[in-house]
Each structure stands twice: as C-alpha cells, then as structure tokens.
Design an enzyme around this catalytic site. Structure first.
Site, PDB file in Angstrom:
ATOM      1  CE  LYS A 117      -4.554   0.886   0.384  1.00 25.51           C
ATOM      2  NZ  LYS A 117      -5.696   0.047   0.022  1.00 25.51           N
TER       3      LYS A 117
HETATM    4  P1  NAD Z   1     -13.074   7.711  -2.254  1.00 25.87           P
HETATM    5  O1  NAD Z   1     -12.101   8.776  -1.969  1.00 25.87           O
HETATM    6  O2  NAD Z   1     -13.456   7.442  -3.669  1.00 25.87           O
HETATM    7  O3  NAD Z   1     -14.421   7.935  -1.419  1.00 25.87           O
HETATM    8  C1  NAD Z   1     -14.431   8.054  -0.024  1.00 25.87           C
HETATM    9  C2  NAD Z   1     -15.830   8.467   0.401  1.00 25.87           C
HETATM   10  O4  NAD Z   1     -15.870   8.469   1.826  1.00 25.87           O
HETATM   11  C3  NAD Z   1     -16.233   9.857  -0.044  1.00 25.87           C
HETATM   12  O5  NAD Z   1     -17.619   9.886  -0.344  1.00 25.87           O
HETATM   13  C4  NAD Z   1     -15.939  10.712   1.196  1.00 25.87           C
HETATM   14  O6  NAD Z   1     -16.743  11.892   1.235  1.00 25.87           O
HETATM   15  C5  NAD Z   1     -16.316   9.739   2.289  1.00 25.87           C
HETATM   16  N1  NAD Z   1     -15.655  10.029   3.566  1.00 25.87           N
HETATM   17  C6  NAD Z   1     -14.339  10.248   3.788  1.00 25.87           C
HETATM   18  N2  NAD Z   1     -14.106  10.485   5.086  1.00 25.87           N
HETATM   19  C7  NAD Z   1     -15.301  10.384   5.703  1.00 25.87           C
HETATM   20  C8  NAD Z   1     -15.725  10.525   7.047  1.00 25.87           C
HETATM   21  N3  NAD Z   1     -14.859  10.804   8.018  1.00 25.87           N
HETATM   22  N4  NAD Z   1     -17.052  10.364   7.314  1.00 25.87           N
HETATM   23  C9  NAD Z   1     -17.933  10.082   6.352  1.00 25.87           C
HETATM   24  N5  NAD Z   1     -17.586   9.926   5.059  1.00 25.87           N
HETATM   25  C10 NAD Z   1     -16.289  10.091   4.737  1.00 25.87           C
HETATM   26  O7  NAD Z   1     -12.457   6.369  -1.573  1.00 25.87           O
HETATM   27  P2  NAD Z   1     -12.754   4.866  -1.970  1.00 25.87           P
HETATM   28  O8  NAD Z   1     -11.770   4.448  -3.012  1.00 25.87           O
HETATM   29  O9  NAD Z   1     -14.208   4.694  -2.217  1.00 25.87           O
HETATM   30  O10 NAD Z   1     -12.316   4.105  -0.641  1.00 25.87           O
HETATM   31  C11 NAD Z   1     -13.181   4.005   0.487  1.00 25.87           C
HETATM   32  C12 NAD Z   1     -12.715   2.861   1.352  1.00 25.87           C
HETATM   33  O11 NAD Z   1     -12.737   1.638   0.614  1.00 25.87           O
HETATM   34  C13 NAD Z   1     -11.287   2.978   1.890  1.00 25.87           C
HETATM   35  O12 NAD Z   1     -11.223   2.341   3.144  1.00 25.87           O
HETATM   36  C14 NAD Z   1     -10.490   2.175   0.874  1.00 25.87           C
HETATM   37  O13 NAD Z   1      -9.249   1.724   1.393  1.00 25.87           O
HETATM   38  C15 NAD Z   1     -11.447   1.049   0.622  1.00 25.87           C
HETATM   39  N6  NAD Z   1     -11.258   0.326  -0.632  1.00 25.87           N
HETATM   40  C16 NAD Z   1     -11.214   0.962  -1.817  1.00 25.87           C
HETATM   41  C17 NAD Z   1     -11.071   0.221  -2.984  1.00 25.87           C
HETATM   42  C18 NAD Z   1     -11.093   0.861  -4.354  1.00 25.87           C
HETATM   43  O14 NAD Z   1     -11.147   0.127  -5.340  1.00 25.87           O
HETATM   44  N7  NAD Z   1     -11.085   2.168  -4.467  1.00 25.87           N
HETATM   45  C19 NAD Z   1     -10.948  -1.164  -2.927  1.00 25.87           C
HETATM   46  C20 NAD Z   1     -11.010  -1.792  -1.684  1.00 25.87           C
HETATM   47  C21 NAD Z   1     -11.173  -1.036  -0.537  1.00 25.87           C
END
Ligand code: NAD
Length: 427
Positions: A117
């Site tokens: 990561k």
């Molecule tokens: P992103 O940046 O696309 O979206 C994050 C979302 O969470 C946004 O809507 C933001 O406004 C919201 N957010 C952030 N902080 C917040 C808070 N304190 N309270 C409420 N809402 C909040 O990120 P993402 O890629 O969707 O990732 C989200 C999670 O999923 C992370 O934990 C990431 O590690 C995990 N993840 C992502 C992927 C991927 O393919 N992008 C894959 C597996 C896991």
C-alpha cells in the site's frame, strides 16, 4: 526462535491505531493455525518500508514538501499489490496496516499477489490539477525503484483515480524507457485499463451482500441499506443495491448525511454529489446528524469510507442486522466482539471489498497478454472468484463456530505461511 514485534522501531505504540488493530487480528487467528503459527512473526512486520520526501513547485512558484510512503508487507505469494491514498491523515502506521490487510485479502481470495500500500500525506483538495500532477509524478519517481509490473503494482484508493494512475504509469514508463502499462491498475481504458474496474469494488460488495442475504434469509431485494462513503466503493454499491430492488435509505459522506425511509433516489444523488457540499447539499432526502446514521434500524450497514469508524461504543448502538465492510479496517476488534455478542453478522473487508483487487488482477493479466476481455467476462469471472472464496470462508466459520473475519484470516494466513514454508528462508 522469534523476537517479539513490540521491538519494531517503526511500529506505532498507539493503542487502537490501524497497525495495532491488524496485530490484534493476527493474534486472534493464531490458535487456529496449527504448526504454521510458528512462522507468524513474518506477518507481524512489513517486509519493506519506503518513506520519501515529495517536493513540488506550487503554481505561485514556491516549494512545498509532502511525505510519501510505499510499504510492501509480504511478497511470499507474488508481487506487491495495493492502492495509493492521498489524505491529510496518511501516516506510516496506517499505510503499514493497509498493506498488511492487502496481504490477507489477496491470499483470502487466492490472487497471486503479496500485500502493499502507499500514500501521500496531502489534502488533494488544496492542490490545483497541475500541482496534483507534479505531486503524483514526483512521488512515482521516488518509489520507482520498488514498483513495477512484476514487483509491486499500485492502484487507486481514497482520493486517487484513473487520471492519477495514468500519470503514474507514464512517469514509471519514462523512467524505465519503455511503455509499461502493467505497473498500475485502475488505469483509463485507453491505456490498458479493464472494463468494469472502476465499479468492481462496489460490484463485489453487492455480490457479497447478496450471498450473505441468501444464507441468512435477508434478501437484498426489498432490504434497507445504509452506506457511509459515496466514492469509488460506496457509489457503485449504492447504485447496484438500488437497481436490484433494495431501499438505500441513508448515505453519509465527509460533508454530511441524507436519509429517506422509502429509499433515496440514487441516480439523482450520484449526479448531485460531486458538487461542493456533497450529498448533504443535494436537496435529496432529509439531513440527519452523523451519529444518527449509525443508529438507524437497517438490514445492511455498509461502511465504505475510512478505517476505525466502528469502535466498541458505537457498536453497542448499531441497529443493523448485517455489516458489510466496504472500507478497509472500519471495525475495531473490540467492536467485533460487541457485534458478535449482539448477533450482528460482520462480513470482513478482506472478502467484502476484494472485488476491486480481483478486477485489478484481471487488468494486470490483460496487460501482460495484450488481450482484453468484455465486461460480461470480467463480471462473470469476478462473481465466480468472489462467491467461491466467500463460500469457503463461510463454511469454515460455520464448522468451527468462528467469526467470518477469523475464518478469512485462517484461509489467508495458511496460504501465506505455507508459501513461505515451501520457499524456505534465504540465504
Ligand atoms: P473515495 O475517496 O473514492 O471515497 C471516499 C468516500 O468516503 C467519499 O464519499 C468521502 O466523502 C467519504 N468520507 C471520507 N471520510 C469520511 C468521514 N470521516 N465520514 C464520512 N464519510 C467520509 O475512496 P474509496 O476508493 O471509495 O475508498 C473508500 C474505502 O474503501 C477505503 O477504506 C479504501 O481503502 C477502501 N477500498 C477501496 C477500494 C477501491 O477500489 N477504491 C478497494 C477496496 C477497498
């Protein structure tokens, strides 16, 4: 002989930190690993940690410095794989935990990858597009020596996207002197991306919820769903739930929370949510406060934003029947215990959000063979792999009377430690 990991000079001593949460999850699986448990120390420390200074010139001609990280937690089963996060709270402890969770996830799903990561401690909203590009290119150059299509393959995570992956791919390619599409996944289609990648994590969340619903007799069709996060993961998941007859009653993003008992209009929310103020400024649904979100009576609760959202105290107040972890590390071990005691099923991140890395694997395979698949083929193979891996985890949990998290960790740790045993110790 093993030396205790407490001696790791770079590990955070903060109780409740993401790395500590990960270490506790490893302690919980130990009694179930048999003789392989003797080698577990390898999982308690990252293989390689790179911390870099990322200086950039700002648009007004000043110099700004940012701290960047790439952590390769374990490479026993293949090259490193895991996303890049841009966030003001990024730090070594968090990146180490996220890398370790990738080791577990890739092994739980049986993808031929280790865990890695990376991230930069930055609020990308404070940068112009040009500054974001310079930051991305300099960061990529700084970690260039440890990434590569057969070494370590980054992907998008919080606040990163396919444009950032395109800049990373271009920068790496310029540094090595040839176009290397397979160095990152989550790229635009025009640069060797895969159809279905940008929705894949949400697609996987949906498949896993559907499978859980089938087993617990809480069908997704007609179920109520509350989702924290409306980004790469939360948004496509919400769209799929809504398109398949569920009522998505609440969405929370970083700006606020909206609620509608009869179900929010998700396509309209998706069109409105990128404007300043996020979902709360959309004018859709009723605005409720952040804590009320967690206390909503709902069939499914999907945290899909950040880690450490549900601690033991919050877990006492949750009124969902099933928790599907779209985010990485949203639930602390203390909360796991409370939720289990209250009969709430928790489907852990390492399987619930594995759809993204699974289609990243497909993208990497397609880049190597320069032969690209249809969306139907991507989704069919995704469903086959995820549902198969989940079935195995579910059966272990049932037979051994364990949580789904411990069952997933058993599958994953056995695979990693067995690979390590067969390879032997160098030199
Ligand atoms: P992103 O940046 O696309 O979206 C994050 C979302 O969470 C946004 O809507 C933001 O406004 C919201 N957010 C952030 N902080 C917040 C808070 N304190 N309270 C409420 N809402 C909040 O990120 P993402 O890629 O969707 O990732 C989200 C999670 O999923 C992370 O934990 C990431 O590690 C995990 N993840 C992502 C992927 C991927 O393919 N992008 C894959 C597996 C896991």
């Amino acid at each position: 002989m093993t030396t205790p990991s407490a001696g790791l000079s770079f590990a955070s001593a903060q109780p409740g930190s993401p790395w500590r949460v990960y270490l506790e999850q490893i302690e919980r699986v130990l009694p179930h690993l048999g003789p392989l448990a003797e080698a577990v120390e390898t999982l308690r420390r990252p293989k390689r940690v790179l911390i870099v200074d990322v200086p950039i010139e700002t648009d007004d001609g000043r110099m700004a410095h940012f701290e960047g990280y790439r952590v390769q937690h374990n490479l026993s089963r293949g090259p490193g794989k895991g996303g890049i996060r841009y966030h003001p709270d990024v730090g070594l402890d968090e990146v180490m935990a996220l890398a370790a969770w990738m080791t577990i996830k890739n092994a739980a799903v049986n993808l031929p990858f280790g865990g890695a990561k990376g991230g930069v401690r930055v609020d990308p909203r404070t940068l112009s597009l040009k500054e974001l590009e310079r930051l991305t290119r300099r960061f990529t150059s700084e970690i260039n020596m440890i990434i590569g299509p057969d070494k370590d393959i980054p992907a998008p995570d919080v606040n990163t996207n396919e444009q950032i992956m395109a800049w990373m791919m271009d920068t790496y390619s310029m540094n090595v002197g040839h176009t290397a599409t397979g160095v990152v996944t989550g790229k635009p289609l025009a640069l060797g991306g895969s159809v279905g990648r940008n929705r894949a994590t949400g697609q996987g969340v949906f498949f896993i919820a559907r499978e859980t619903g089938r087993r617990l007799r809480i069908p997704v069709e007609g179920a109520s769903i509350a989702i924290q996060g409306f980004g790469n993961v939360g948004r496509p998941a919400a769209e799929l739930f809504a398109a398949n007859g569920a009522r998505v009653t609440a969405i929370q993003d970083v700006y606020g929370t909206v609620y509608a008992e009869q179900g929010l209009d998700i396509p309209a929310l998706a069109r409105a949510a990128d404007a300043p103020g996020g979902v709360a400024a959309s004018g859709l649904g009723e605005r409720i406060d952040a804590q009320a979100f967690w206390e909503l009576p709902t069939d499914y609760l999907v945290p899909a934003a950040m880690e450490n959202q549900i601690d033991a105290r919050r877990a006492e107040r949750i009124r969902a029947r099933v928790l599907i972890e779209g985010a990485n590390g949203p639930t602390t071990p203390g909360a796991d215990d409370v939720l289990a005691g209250r009969g709430i099923t928790v489907v852990p991140d390492v399987i619930a959000n594995a759809g993204g890395v699974t289609v990243s694997y497909f993208e990497w395979v397609q880049d190597f063979s320069s032969f690209f698949w249809s969306e139907d083929e991507v989704n069919r193979r995704l469903e086959q792999i995820l549902v198969g891996a989940y079935g195995r985890i579910w059966d272990i949990a049932q037979h051994k009377h364990l949580s789904l998290r411990t069952a997933a960790y058993i599958v994953a740790c056995e695979r990693v430690l067995d690979a390590r045993r067969i390879r032997g110790l160098y030199p």
